[in-house]
Design an enzyme around this catalytic site. Structure first.
Site, PDB file in Angstrom:
ATOM      1  N   GLY A 114       0.825  -1.197   0.000  1.00 39.71           N
ATOM      2  CA  GLY A 114       0.000   0.000   0.000  1.00 39.71           C
ATOM      3  C   GLY A 114       0.859   1.246   0.000  1.00 39.71           C
ATOM      4  O   GLY A 114       2.039   1.218   0.365  1.00 39.71           O
ATOM      5  N   CYS A 115       0.262   2.363  -0.390  1.00 43.32           N
ATOM      6  CA  CYS A 115       1.026   3.606  -0.506  1.00 43.32           C
ATOM      7  C   CYS A 115       1.451   4.137   0.861  1.00 43.32           C
ATOM      8  O   CYS A 115       2.643   4.410   1.088  1.00 43.32           O
ATOM      9  CB  CYS A 115       0.234   4.652  -1.281  1.00 43.32           C
ATOM     10  N   TYR A 116       0.515   4.277   1.788  1.00 42.14           N
ATOM     11  CA  TYR A 116       0.878   4.752   3.126  1.00 42.14           C
ATOM     12  C   TYR A 116       1.843   3.783   3.826  1.00 42.14           C
ATOM     13  O   TYR A 116       2.832   4.223   4.423  1.00 42.14           O
ATOM     14  CB  TYR A 116      -0.363   4.950   3.999  1.00 42.14           C
TER      15      TYR A 116
END
Length: 311
Positions: A114-116
């Site tokens: 995921g990005c975060y």
């Protein structure tokens, strides 16, 4: 020439993966007829033809496609969130440790991060592993992303309506789907408090991790450790201690890495060298999604991982 099938080619991540792969010298894209995109047998046929299938689908649809892949023994890179801590899947963050690239290369099933979590894990894991931050610590993470991270509906709201907020925090039930991923792969004992937010800009991301140290460890030591760990990584840059973008107006912005597979890590300290903030900056659609997917594809297929990762 290797073949890649993008299941979910018309979504935000799928389009960005495709835009990168059209410039890849060693990969050709095989596409499904739009009229057959829900045809299970057509998907099965394309998966069998492809060397790797990339899933750029909502979570439930990704689960269904994985069932087909398991039946046919196909290789999968899943950009959804459902397999990031699942048994039998390799976590697709090559910089996680010195063994991760080999695991990705040999895996049948790889989950794209995921990005975060990408920024949070790159900051936390080496420091926890080295004993500079406690695994049992209480951590909070605040982050902001461009609206493109919310998919087509949020993009449409920001680009085609007048009612989109300049800034909005969300995930305020504190059970965000990224929490198990952050906890598992950063090596901390309990999930952090995580408050994500969206801003009125398309791409870019900042992830903040406030730190209050105890004992003899200093913020400068944290920066030195990060710089040492990532010294040989092509896509991770550790900024100088206390570096800011503009000393005249010391802002740290989410901009400057759009359409790249880069992430920048910063350690910013208070005067006591015992408190401050760790920061990760990246493109939520690049190293936070599609750039990372192409990097993983390159590793899975035996190509140089820098190939075609940037737009």
């Amino acid at each position: 020439m290797k073949k890649v099938f993008i299941d979910g080619e018309t979504g935000t991540t799928g389009l960005q993966v495709r835009d990168r792969l059209v410039n890849h010298p060693n990969i050709s894209i095989i596409s499904i007829d739009p009229a057959k995109k829900r045809d299970v047998e057509e998907k099965r046929r394309l998966m069998k033809e492809a060397d790797v299938t990339v899933l750029c689908l909502p979570d439930d649809a990704a689960k269904d496609s994985v069932v087909l892949a398991k039946e046919e023994g196909c290789r999968i890179l899943d950009a959804s969130s459902v397999h990031r801590v699942a048994d039998g899947w390799v976590y697709g963050l090559p910089e996680l440790d010195v063994t991760q690239r080999a695991k990705i290369k040999d895996a049948q099933f790889v989950s794209n991060p995921g990005c975060y979590p990408t920024g949070a894990i790159l900051l936390l894991k080496p420091l926890v592993e080295a004993g500079l931050l406690p695994a049992a610590g209480d951590y909070s993470i605040n982050a902001i992303s461009g609206y493109s991270g919310g998919g087509n509906a949020l993009i449409d709201r920001y680009e085609n309506t007048d009612n989109a907020p300049i800034f909005g925090a969300y995930g305020l039930t504190f059970n965000h789907k990224h929490l198990p991923e952050i906890k598992t792969w950063s090596g901390i004992n309990k999930a952090p408090i995580f408050v994500p937010s969206v801003g009125s800009f398309s791409q870019g991301m900042l992830t903040f991790l406030p730190i209050q140290l105890k004992g003899e460890v200093t913020m400068a030591q944290l920066q030195a450790k990060l710089a040492d760990v990532y010294a040989s990584d092509s896509f991770v840059k550790v900024n100088d201690f206390n570096a800011v973008e503009d000393t005249a107006a010391p802002f740290l912005t989410p901009h400057g890495l759009e359409n790249t597979n880069l992430v920048e890590l910063s350690v910013l300290s208070g005067p006591d060298n015992q408190s401050g903030v760790l920061v990760a900056k990246l493109d939520n659609l690049g190293k936070g999604a599609s750039g990372a997917a192409v990097q993983n594809l390159n590793i899975m297929l035996g190509f140089a991982e820098e190939t075609a990762v940037n737009l």
